[in-house]
Design a protein around this motif. Structure first.
Motif, PDB file in Angstrom:
ATOM      1  N   THR A 315       3.390  57.266  52.396  1.00  0.00           N
ATOM      2  CA  THR A 315       2.956  56.861  51.058  1.00  0.00           C
ATOM      3  C   THR A 315       4.186  56.569  50.212  1.00  0.00           C
ATOM      4  O   THR A 315       5.125  57.369  50.184  1.00  0.00           O
ATOM      5  N   THR A 316       4.196  55.414  49.547  1.00  0.00           N
ATOM      6  CA  THR A 316       5.290  55.134  48.613  1.00  0.00           C
ATOM      7  C   THR A 316       4.873  55.613  47.220  1.00  0.00           C
ATOM      8  O   THR A 316       3.690  55.575  46.863  1.00  0.00           O
ATOM      9  N   TRP A 317       5.886  56.052  46.442  1.00  0.00           N
ATOM     10  CA  TRP A 317       5.570  56.621  45.132  1.00  0.00           C
ATOM     11  C   TRP A 317       5.484  55.491  44.095  1.00  0.00           C
ATOM     12  O   TRP A 317       6.340  55.336  43.241  1.00  0.00           O
ATOM     13  N   GLY A 318       4.408  54.705  44.251  1.00  0.00           N
ATOM     14  CA  GLY A 318       4.214  53.498  43.450  1.00  0.00           C
ATOM     15  C   GLY A 318       4.340  52.282  44.345  1.00  0.00           C
ATOM     16  O   GLY A 318       4.726  52.395  45.520  1.00  0.00           O
ATOM     17  N   LEU A 319       3.989  51.134  43.806  1.00  0.00           N
ATOM     18  CA  LEU A 319       4.145  49.879  44.557  1.00  0.00           C
ATOM     19  C   LEU A 319       5.218  49.006  43.920  1.00  0.00           C
ATOM     20  O   LEU A 319       6.080  48.468  44.595  1.00  0.00           O
ATOM     21  N   SER A 320       5.162  48.880  42.605  1.00  0.00           N
ATOM     22  CA  SER A 320       6.065  47.961  41.902  1.00  0.00           C
ATOM     23  C   SER A 320       7.157  48.715  41.147  1.00  0.00           C
ATOM     24  O   SER A 320       6.892  49.745  40.520  1.00  0.00           O
ATOM     25  N   ASP A 321       8.366  48.148  41.184  1.00  0.00           N
ATOM     26  CA  ASP A 321       9.481  48.735  40.423  1.00  0.00           C
ATOM     27  C   ASP A 321       9.139  48.904  38.940  1.00  0.00           C
ATOM     28  O   ASP A 321       9.676  49.787  38.274  1.00  0.00           O
ATOM     29  N   ALA A 322       8.228  48.059  38.452  1.00  0.00           N
ATOM     30  CA  ALA A 322       7.878  48.129  37.027  1.00  0.00           C
ATOM     31  C   ALA A 322       7.277  49.492  36.685  1.00  0.00           C
ATOM     32  O   ALA A 322       7.362  49.951  35.549  1.00  0.00           O
ATOM     33  N   HIS A 323       6.657  50.138  37.686  1.00  0.00           N
ATOM     34  CA  HIS A 323       5.964  51.404  37.414  1.00  0.00           C
ATOM     35  C   HIS A 323       6.697  52.619  37.960  1.00  0.00           C
ATOM     36  O   HIS A 323       6.178  53.726  37.886  1.00  0.00           O
ATOM     37  N   SER A 324       7.887  52.413  38.523  1.00  0.00           N
ATOM     38  CA  SER A 324       8.555  53.529  39.186  1.00  0.00           C
ATOM     39  C   SER A 324       8.897  54.651  38.208  1.00  0.00           C
ATOM     40  O   SER A 324       9.389  54.404  37.113  1.00  0.00           O
ATOM     41  N   TRP A 325       8.678  55.882  38.664  1.00  0.00           N
ATOM     42  CA  TRP A 325       9.082  57.039  37.834  1.00  0.00           C
ATOM     43  C   TRP A 325      10.593  57.101  37.707  1.00  0.00           C
ATOM     44  O   TRP A 325      11.115  57.774  36.828  1.00  0.00           O
ATOM     45  N   LEU A 326      11.318  56.396  38.597  1.00  0.00           N
ATOM     46  CA  LEU A 326      12.785  56.395  38.549  1.00  0.00           C
ATOM     47  C   LEU A 326      13.290  55.444  37.471  1.00  0.00           C
ATOM     48  O   LEU A 326      14.462  55.395  37.179  1.00  0.00           O
ATOM     49  N   ARG A 327      12.383  54.693  36.907  1.00  0.00           N
ATOM     50  CA  ARG A 327      12.796  53.759  35.882  1.00  0.00           C
ATOM     51  C   ARG A 327      13.144  54.511  34.601  1.00  0.00           C
ATOM     52  O   ARG A 327      12.392  55.353  34.130  1.00  0.00           O
ATOM     53  N   ASP A 328      14.266  54.161  34.071  1.00  0.00           N
ATOM     54  CA  ASP A 328      14.613  54.661  32.751  1.00  0.00           C
ATOM     55  C   ASP A 328      13.769  53.861  31.758  1.00  0.00           C
ATOM     56  O   ASP A 328      13.921  52.651  31.653  1.00  0.00           O
ATOM     57  N   PRO A 329      12.859  54.532  31.033  1.00  0.00           N
ATOM     58  CA  PRO A 329      11.921  53.786  30.187  1.00  0.00           C
ATOM     59  C   PRO A 329      12.632  52.927  29.145  1.00  0.00           C
ATOM     60  O   PRO A 329      12.103  51.897  28.725  1.00  0.00           O
ATOM     61  N   ALA A 331      15.363  51.317  29.685  1.00  0.00           N
ATOM     62  CA  ALA A 331      16.240  50.343  30.337  1.00  0.00           C
ATOM     63  C   ALA A 331      15.575  48.985  30.505  1.00  0.00           C
ATOM     64  O   ALA A 331      14.374  48.870  30.619  1.00  0.00           O
ATOM     65  N   GLU A 332      16.380  47.950  30.531  1.00  0.00           N
ATOM     66  CA  GLU A 332      15.887  46.580  30.692  1.00  0.00           C
ATOM     67  C   GLU A 332      16.578  45.934  31.881  1.00  0.00           C
ATOM     68  O   GLU A 332      17.674  46.310  32.268  1.00  0.00           O
ATOM     69  N   GLY A 333      15.952  44.911  32.432  1.00  0.00           N
ATOM     70  CA  GLY A 333      16.577  44.029  33.418  1.00  0.00           C
ATOM     71  C   GLY A 333      17.261  44.749  34.548  1.00  0.00           C
ATOM     72  O   GLY A 333      16.645  45.486  35.296  1.00  0.00           O
ATOM     73  N   LEU A 334      18.570  44.541  34.666  1.00  0.00           N
ATOM     74  CA  LEU A 334      19.346  45.058  35.783  1.00  0.00           C
ATOM     75  C   LEU A 334      19.244  46.573  35.954  1.00  0.00           C
ATOM     76  O   LEU A 334      19.402  47.083  37.044  1.00  0.00           O
ATOM     77  N   ALA A 335      18.996  47.267  34.870  1.00  0.00           N
ATOM     78  CA  ALA A 335      18.991  48.727  34.943  1.00  0.00           C
ATOM     79  C   ALA A 335      17.743  49.275  35.628  1.00  0.00           C
ATOM     80  O   ALA A 335      17.679  50.450  35.958  1.00  0.00           O
ATOM     81  N   LEU A 336      16.756  48.407  35.848  1.00  0.00           N
ATOM     82  CA  LEU A 336      15.551  48.842  36.557  1.00  0.00           C
ATOM     83  C   LEU A 336      15.915  49.250  37.982  1.00  0.00           C
ATOM     84  O   LEU A 336      16.592  48.520  38.686  1.00  0.00           O
ATOM     85  N   ASN A 337      15.459  50.430  38.396  1.00  0.00           N
ATOM     86  CA  ASN A 337      15.692  50.839  39.790  1.00  0.00           C
ATOM     87  C   ASN A 337      14.790  50.000  40.693  1.00  0.00           C
ATOM     88  O   ASN A 337      13.623  49.801  40.410  1.00  0.00           O
ATOM     89  N   ARG A 338      15.369  49.519  41.821  1.00  0.00           N
ATOM     90  CA  ARG A 338      14.594  48.632  42.704  1.00  0.00           C
ATOM     91  C   ARG A 338      14.241  49.342  44.010  1.00  0.00           C
ATOM     92  O   ARG A 338      14.453  48.819  45.093  1.00  0.00           O
ATOM     93  N   GLY A 339      13.651  50.516  43.883  1.00  0.00           N
ATOM     94  CA  GLY A 339      13.420  51.359  45.056  1.00  0.00           C
ATOM     95  C   GLY A 339      12.004  51.414  45.576  1.00  0.00           C
ATOM     96  O   GLY A 339      11.634  52.350  46.286  1.00  0.00           O
ATOM     97  N   LEU A 340      11.164  50.410  45.240  1.00  0.00           N
ATOM     98  CA  LEU A 340       9.788  50.360  45.735  1.00  0.00           C
ATOM     99  C   LEU A 340       9.550  49.033  46.460  1.00  0.00           C
ATOM    100  O   LEU A 340      10.371  48.121  46.377  1.00  0.00           O
ATOM    101  N   PRO A 341       8.438  48.881  47.178  1.00  0.00           N
ATOM    102  CA  PRO A 341       8.264  47.689  48.022  1.00  0.00           C
ATOM    103  C   PRO A 341       8.140  46.369  47.250  1.00  0.00           C
ATOM    104  O   PRO A 341       8.451  45.310  47.792  1.00  0.00           O
ATOM    105  N   TYR A 342       7.676  46.425  45.997  1.00  0.00           N
ATOM    106  CA  TYR A 342       7.488  45.194  45.222  1.00  0.00           C
ATOM    107  C   TYR A 342       8.362  45.205  43.981  1.00  0.00           C
ATOM    108  O   TYR A 342       8.571  46.271  43.377  1.00  0.00           O
ATOM    109  N   ASP A 343       8.820  44.018  43.577  1.00  0.00           N
ATOM    110  CA  ASP A 343       9.607  43.953  42.342  1.00  0.00           C
ATOM    111  C   ASP A 343       8.664  44.027  41.132  1.00  0.00           C
ATOM    112  O   ASP A 343       7.439  44.155  41.288  1.00  0.00           O
ATOM    113  N   ALA A 344       9.251  43.933  39.948  1.00  0.00           N
ATOM    114  CA  ALA A 344       8.458  44.128  38.737  1.00  0.00           C
ATOM    115  C   ALA A 344       7.426  43.017  38.550  1.00  0.00           C
ATOM    116  O   ALA A 344       6.454  43.177  37.813  1.00  0.00           O
TER     117      ALA A 344
END
Ligand code: XIL
Length: 361
Positions: A315-329, A331-344
């Motif tokens: 199980t992945t912890w989310g699908l899209s980087d837009a919803h990742s808990w690792l995202r700094d709320p 943060a914008e653009g480049l600062a988004l963590n890209r650690g899930l299977p789909y981009d934002a």
């Protein structure tokens, strides 16, 4: 049972692999609420954590979930503070809606999670610590397990291990330990078995994956806990390995991970990879390079862990980087963590292909 992955969930997306279609022919897929034996022989379940508000608002996300996944984990709706924010206040709407959605679409549900210190509401925490009365926990278990009786698998205890902060036996000095003593895990498992006799019961925890002293101590502490629960006859069916991978932690080593998983399996337990994602360590390189590093880590990890037959799914912890808990709320653009299977924008990234390749290898 309602919890049978639809033909569609099994035949599309990740599930198009022969392994997963083979799995659709029997085992848990046929009878999730009844069959407690782990589906170790055929294929593996692919799942994702989601939030109901997000899948309600986004048809593309919904389609992606249904085409990729045979199982779903509520990212927040089944945590105690979400379900029962006050002693006399229940908010079951989002969890009910998610379970309803899963039932309608033939998705299995991983119940996450009954006991987690971080998601325990203040009122319950106080009551447990003050009274040490197990009925606080018992009443909660009975209500939740009774209401969500189609959920086939539960993370009964989340994150009980903490080897670094002076906790006894490597157990976390959480509210439950402080209220009830180390027997709280046995008690929780037994109560869960009583309230949900057909569900598979798991302990779920993090930081077992890398070659460093802390994680070595954590692996040892988990194995000790399992051994004790086993010899006490506690009803434990499996271990959830969260797998929040982290590119700053150095290379993954099969000679570390595989014996650890083998030992868990040796206790007759199944293993689920429950919260896979990747924390990046260098956001300054190109997007192409970042996505490749994340995918390479996932491929390496899954190639190692899927070698263990007891590993029942990912199980992945989310699908899209837009919803990742690792995202700094903030943060914008480049600062988004890209650690899930789909981009934002919900475009599949190399991590998506890596998961598919590992599962079909
Ligand atoms: C996280 C969610 O992703 C967040 O949205 C929430 O605010 C806090 O919890 N380990 C777990 C998960 O077992 O429940 C956590 O989920 C992430 C770490």
């Amino acid at each position: 049972m309602a919890h049978t992955p639809s033909r569609r969930a099994l035949l599309t997306g990740f599930a198009a692999s022969p392994i997963l279609t083979a799995f659709g022919a029997g085992g848990l897929a046929k009878d999730a609420g009844v069959e407690r034996r782990p589906p170790t022989s055929g294929g593996r379940l692919v799942g994702a954590a989601v939030r109901m508000d997000q899948i309600e608002a986004d048809a593309a996300l919904r389609r992606t979930l249904l085409s990729d996944c045979a199982s779903v984990t509520p990212e927040i709706h089944m945590k105690w503070d979400a379900l029962q924010p006050a002693a006399d206040t229940w908010r079951t709407g989002p969890a009910d809606a998610l379970v309803g959605f899963a039932d309608r679409h033939g998705l299995l549900v991983r119940g996450h999670t009954l006991l987690w210190d971080q998601s325990t509401p203040a009122w319950a925490r106080e009551r447990m610590l003050e009274t040490r009365d197990r009925s606080v926990l018992d009443r909660y278990f009975d209500a939740v397990l009774g209401r969500y009786d189609t959920v086939g698998e539960w993370d009964v205890v989340n994150e009980p291990i903490d080897t670094e902060n002076g906790a006894r036996d490597g157990l976390r000095a959480n509210t439950f330990l402080r209220s009830y003593g180390r027997g709280y895990i046995d008690h929780a498992l037994r109560r869960a078995r009583q309230a949900a006799p057909r569900a598979r019961l798991m302990i779920n925890d993090f930081s077992f994956d890398y070659d460093n002293p802390v994680e070595a101590r954590r692996r040892a502490a988990l194995l000790r806990l399992i051994e004790r629960l086993r010899s006490d006859g506690a009803p434990l069916d499996g271990i959830g390995v969260q797998a929040h991978l982290d590119l700053s932690k150095g290379p993954l080593r099969p000679e570390i991970l595989q014996p650890f998983l083998r030992e868990i399996a040796g206790f007759g337990l199944s293993i689920a990879i429950t919260e896979l994602d990747v924390k990046e360590d260098d956001l300054t390189v190109s997007i192409v390079e970042r996505d490749q590093r994340v995918a390479d880590e996932v491929r390496r990890y899954l190639d190692i862990v899927l070698d263990e037959p007891a590993v029942q799914g990912v199980t992945t912890w989310g699908l899209s980087d837009a919803h990742s808990w690792l995202r700094d709320p903030g943060a914008e653009g480049l600062a988004l963590n890209r650690g899930l299977p789909y981009d934002a924008d919900l475009r599949p990234k190399p991590m998506h292909a890596a998961i598919r390749r590992s599962l079909t290898a």
